[in-house]
Design an enzyme around this catalytic site. Structure first.
Site, PDB file in Angstrom:
ATOM      1  N   GLN A 107       4.928   7.547  34.075  1.00  0.00           N
ATOM      2  CA  GLN A 107       5.801   6.734  33.586  1.00  0.00           C
ATOM      3  C   GLN A 107       7.160   6.157  34.211  1.00  0.00           C
ATOM      4  O   GLN A 107       7.760   5.101  33.847  1.00  0.00           O
ATOM      5  CB  GLN A 107       6.418   7.378  32.147  1.00  0.00           C
ATOM      6  CG  GLN A 107       5.337   7.579  31.016  1.00  0.00           C
ATOM      7  CD  GLN A 107       5.092   6.194  30.467  1.00  0.00           C
ATOM      8  OE1 GLN A 107       5.568   5.128  30.722  1.00  0.00           O
ATOM      9  NE2 GLN A 107       3.944   6.249  29.519  1.00  0.00           N
ATOM     10  N   CYS A 144      -3.480  11.840  14.532  1.00  0.00           N
ATOM     11  CA  CYS A 144      -4.327  13.210  14.273  1.00  0.00           C
ATOM     12  C   CYS A 144      -5.802  12.797  14.044  1.00  0.00           C
ATOM     13  O   CYS A 144      -5.940  11.497  13.644  1.00  0.00           O
ATOM     14  CB  CYS A 144      -3.737  14.196  13.483  1.00  0.00           C
ATOM     15  SG  CYS A 144      -3.612  13.509  11.497  1.00  0.00           S
TER      16      CYS A 144
END
Length: 378
Positions: A177, A320
């Protein structure tokens, strides 16, 4: 409807000039770089030139670069390759690493590795002192990300590198990043780092691992002698050449960091001025493009969906297996209450983001948040 893309920490779109290079390579490249005939040797030269271009960006040796499919593979190559689990060894990492690192360590714990997960301070940064407290005589690796993908907070990599070098402990940095968004100096104490092309306006499916010369490590993928015998499989030559072009474009993009910083600060200043009870998750220093905001009292998932319907792409937590959105592990580790974490969204800019897009996004976000809050009171 005009769409505004503010999810560049997830992936950037490919730079038009890099796309031209990729298209050309896909059209003209033939053969296999391992072949001894003309076509193979021409490709081999292109790979060598690309490797040299990228090496010069970090002042490292071309032979210290290993091309992979991206940062996830690179992180696995580095972590699994550096650790010898036949010995009773220990590793130190943080509880806010990207899943590519975090889940790799979790998997290695099942195989016998002892791991210490250092928690961040409330600012979102991990302190050197906290790292020092976890190191013991069996510590064989320290792994800390340069900048967090959700908050943009920068960790004290140089200080940790000095510490690890003094103890001769290998130090792995996830640099995915930070590249192109803040200065990244490769201290001698950094043994290895990883990155992905699609985070710097290059193509998806290509990345690299830097592993310092004379560092012993085992390959993750067995096969041929590609990548100095450490990563089997025919090289993705077109993507590698395009990755080098993406690094060249980074070098040519003078002022990009200052411009992204200006737009990010404008974005935060205006939203905090127009709306009450909005908080920035994470302290300084941060990379220039990232803003993680908590809109107190607003359901983040609902806001994210509404923003998408209005043409704005942002992000919230991680998905999830059921498809439902969970509160961010990173924000919870920073000490946010679950309710506040669920009210938080990440906005991330690129060097192609326009001020007009930021101002339009500010207006849409403020209107939606006010509507959500008014509805909740009624």
């Amino acid at each position: 409807m005009k769409r505004i893309y503010l999810d560049n920490n997830a992936s950037t779109f490919i730079d038009p000039k890099v796309l031209e290079v990729l298209k050309q390579e896909l059209e003209v490249s033939q053969g296999n770089p391992s072949s001894t005939h003309f076509f193979g040797q021409e490709l081999k030269k292109k790979l060598a030139n690309a490797r040299s271009t990228i090496a010069s960006a970090f002042n490292i040796k071309p032979s210290e670069i290993y091309f992979t499919s991206g940062a996830t593979e690179s992180a696995n190559l580095i972590i699994r390759g550096l650790l010898d689990l036949s010995k009773p060894i220990h590793a130190v990492t943080t509880s806010i690493e990207h899943d590519a690192v975090y889940k790799t360590f979790k998997d290695l714990e099942k195989k016998g590795l002892k791991v210490s997960y250092v928690k961040p301070e409330k600012s979102g940064s991990v302190s050197l002192e906290a790292i020092k407290r976890e190191v013991n005589p069996n510590t064989a690796l320290i792994a800390v990300m340069a900048a967090n993908n959700e908050t943009g907070v920068i960790n004290p990599i140089q200080s940790i590198a000095e510490f690890s070098e003094s103890l001769k402990i290998p130090f792995f940095v996830d640099a995915t990043q930070i590249i192109g968004k803040a200065a990244f100096t490769l201290h001698e104490g950094i043994t290895a780092f990883c990155m992905s092309g699609h985070k710097i306006h290059g193509p998806k499916g290509i990345g690299m691992a830097f592993i310092r010369k004379k560092t012993p490590f085992s390959p993750l993928i067995a096969g041929g002698e590609q990548e100095f015998g450490k990563r089997g499989g025919t090289e993705n030559s077109a993507a590698i050449v395009a990755l080098a072009a993406a690094f060249t474009r980074l070098h040519e993009s003078e002022g990009a960091i200052d411009r992204m910083s200006y737009l990010r600060d404008l974005f935060e200043k205006e939203i905090l001025h127009r709306l009450k009870e909005v908080y920035i998750n994470g302290g300084n220093p941060r990379i220039c493009n990232t803003s993680n905001l908590c809109f107190k009292g607003v359901d983040g998932e609902a806001l994210l969906t509404s923003l998408d319907l209005q043409g704005i792409a942002a992000s919230h937590g991680s998905a999830c297996s059921s498809g439902a959105l969970k509160p961010s592990r990173i924000l919870l580790e920073m000490g946010l209450e679950e309710k506040m974490a669920r009210s938080s969204l990440r906005f991330s800019l690129s060097r192609f983001t326009e001020e007009s897009e930021i101002r339009e996004a500010i207006q849409i976000i403020c209107t939606l948040v006010e509507n959500f809050r008014s509805f909740s009171k009624s």
